[in-house]
Design a protein around this motif. Structure first.
Motif, PDB file in Angstrom:
ATOM      1  N   GLU A   1       0.895  -1.310   0.082  1.00 22.15           N
ATOM      2  CA  GLU A   1      -0.023   0.069   0.020  1.00 22.15           C
ATOM      3  C   GLU A   1       0.993   1.145  -0.029  1.00 22.15           C
TER       4      GLU A   1
ATOM      5  N   ALA B   1     -10.547  -3.222   6.407  1.00 22.39           N
ATOM      6  CA  ALA B   1      -9.479  -2.226   6.853  1.00 22.39           C
ATOM      7  C   ALA B   1      -9.300  -2.680   8.179  1.00 22.39           C
TER       8      ALA B   1
ATOM      9  N   PRO C   1     -15.706  -1.091   7.053  1.00 25.00           N
ATOM     10  CA  PRO C   1     -15.055  -0.404   6.464  1.00 25.00           C
ATOM     11  C   PRO C   1     -13.990  -1.400   5.663  1.00 25.00           C
ATOM     12  N   ARG C   2     -13.750  -0.928   4.374  1.00 30.58           N
ATOM     13  CA  ARG C   2     -12.974  -1.495   3.771  1.00 30.58           C
ATOM     14  C   ARG C   2     -11.322  -0.881   3.277  1.00 30.58           C
ATOM     15  N   ARG C   3     -10.439  -1.721   2.979  1.00 28.28           N
ATOM     16  CA  ARG C   3      -9.177  -1.064   2.549  1.00 28.28           C
ATOM     17  C   ARG C   3      -9.196  -0.304   1.175  1.00 28.28           C
TER      18      ARG C   3
END
Length: 542
Positions: A329, A470, A482-484
């Motif tokens: 990332e 996430a 929540p997501r990445r």
């Protein structure tokens, strides 16, 4: 800039049949456009249907069913709403506060609303839900109409798990050049993104998608649960895309039914039709021993030809012979790394769309791999087949005529088996299935011939399509998790890659960019990659 796209969403409880649609447009001012609408008109099965026009730049998302149920299943953010139900006095269920609240959930500040009706209770309900309402000159015979704009005092919080994962992305990198990756490239390119497809092999569709022929069709079950609804939506999407791209394929498919009599079998005109054993035998060109489901829009296709057609239509850049060993990332997206840790590429959006070979990549960014099974499958080729069905036949195994006097039949399924060699015992199993389907007294004899490939399979036999969790506490509902950002998976297609690819690609594009989802919320949860982790959490919590 991103291609301009227009999505029109319509919910209809009593949609027109195709013949009625033809009559309605018979004297219309736009006959060419009407003909294209009729051509794409779907079977009238419940759920969402995407009708694509202008190479995906214009879409009709047609929801068939009761608006009170279906509106709560839509996942979208509307720019404009139009209420066109019958008069509130005659059809109050389409105008009450409960239904209007469903519409407010689909609104964002600035969303406009309009309706021919000036019904006061409806206007009061809109006002209470955060709309600024007013009257404007009407149209046709109506002196006035209601107009509104969503301006809530407090901006409603959106479910974290439904937020777009790469809303500003202009470029995407897709890892995997099989059916899943090709479908993602096509859908993302039609949404205006420049796409690069990376694969470790020398060309597209050379791993699980490399079989010489495969089936596509929906499924039926009495309760019309998530599996049946997802497979139906996917099969109809595949049928439409094959036709649009002009991919050669065998049209129509029979699936044998060994438990129910024809009178007990459901039908959905245009989607599936129950046939007696005699009717099925006439279509197959052999004496079938059972009734069958006839899927007129199902069939068989060469998956590599299909994948290459999608890649060609996408205009994506293909980078073969490029193995991705890791992800990192970085600011504004993700970096793809080779085995030595050196960067291969980077993008604001990365889609992991490979099969079992991508398990190490999944291990590096999630715990999904623990839920998946690698399954070996061997199919058999009969160069001179005593029976070549008039259309593909499935049941306990399947048979597909190869068009040259032979047939493909199969297939075996062995979990955790890494043997790449063709095996006599597996061929014998396939030929036994062939003989049973064909009604032969004994299996034909044939030299060992066929192909071995591996499928990636989830425990519930549905794919994994969506974002990864996430860091932080796990939410109690998938839609709240929540997501990445900038990372999606599209994998675990099992033996249904042909059937699932078109719909899966659309899902990926809408999840990345925040466009209206082509599936109901319940079905989004059914294919969510995090569903197994949530189930474990619930079991652990008692």
């Amino acid at each position: 800039g991103r291609t301009s796209r227009y999505v029109f969403v319509s919910v209809e409880k009593h949609p027109l049949a195709a013949d009625d649609l033809v009559r309605a447009h018979a004297a219309g001012p736009l006959p060419d456009l009407a003909a294209r609408l009729v051509e794409r008109w779907p079977p009238l099965t419940t759920g969402l249907h995407t009708l694509s026009f202008e190479a995906g730049r214009v879409e009709l998302l047609l929801g068939l069913g009761d608006a009170r149920a279906l509106l709560r299943e839509l996942v979208l953010q509307a720019d404009a709403l139009y209420l066109d139900g019958f008069a509130p006095q005659r059809n109050p269920d389409l105008w009450d506060e409960w239904l209007l609240k469903s519409l407010s959930r689909l609104s964002v500040p600035g969303t406009t609303a309009a309706t021919w009706s000036i019904h006061r209770p409806m206007r009061r309900a809109l006002t209470s839900l955060g709309f600024e309402t007013g009257l404007a000159p009407g149209f046709a015979s109506k002196p006035e109409m209601t107009v509104a704009r969503f301006a809530p005092r407090h901006t409603p919080q959106r479910p974290a798990g439904r937020e777009p994962l790469a809303p500003g992305a202009k470029r995407a990198v897709i890892v995997g050049a099989g059916l899943a990756g090709a479908a993602c490239a096509l859908a993302l390119s039609r949404a205006g993104l420049a796409c690069t497809v990376i694969d470790a092999l020398p060309g597209p569709a050379q791993a699980s998608s490399g079989n010489p022929a495969g089936l596509f069709h929906g499924t039926v079950n009495p309760d019309d649960g998530p599996h049946a609804r997802f497979n139906r939506a996917a099969a109809l999407a595949t049928q439409a895309l094959l036709d649009e791209l002009g991919v050669p394929h065998q049209q129509g498919l029979l699936r044998l039914e060994t438990r129910l009599a024809p009178a007990q079998m459901q039908q959905a005109p245009g989607y599936v039709q129950p046939l007696s054993a005699a009717e099925a035998s006439a279509r197959a060109g052999a004496a079938l021993g059972h009734p069958a489901w006839f899927y007129p829009g199902g069939g068989a296709v060469d998956p590599a030809v299909y994948a290459q057609a999608m890649l060609g239509a996408s205009g994506a850049t293909l980078r073969p012979d490029s193995a991705v060993a890791g992800l990192r990332e970085v600011a504004g997206g993700w970096q793809l790394l080779d085995a030595g840790g050196q960067p291969i590429d980077d993008a604001a959006l990365v889609v992991l769309a490979g099969g079992h070979d991508q398990l190490p990549l999944l291990n590096g960014c999630s715990d999904l791999a623990a839920d998946l099974v690698v399954q070996r499958g061997q199919l058999t080729h009969l160069a001179k087949a005593p029976w070549q069905p008039g259309l593909p036949v499935a049941g306990d195994g399947y048979v597909i005529a190869d068009g040259h006097g032979g047939a493909w039949c199969g297939a075996t399924a062995q979990d955790g088996d890494a043997d790449p060699a063709l095996r006599e015992a597996d061929q014998a199993d396939n030929l036994q299935r062939y003989a049973r389907l064909a009604g032969l007294g004994e299996p034909p004899r044939a030299p060992l011939a066929g192909r071995v490939a591996w499928r990636l399979v989830a425990p519930d036999r549905l794919p994994l399509i969506g974002g990864l969790a996430a860091p932080g506490p796990q939410a109690a509902q998938l839609r709240l998790q929540p997501r990445r950002p900038g990372l999606l998976v599209c994998t675990a297609f099992g033996s249904r890659g042909i059937t699932w690819a078109a719909l899966a690609g659309r899902l990926v594009a809408t999840m990345a960019l925040g466009a209206p989802r082509p599936l109901e919320a319940e079905l989004l949860d059914a294919v969510d990659p995090l569903r197994f982790a949530l189930r474990r959490q619930r079991r652990a919590g008692g």
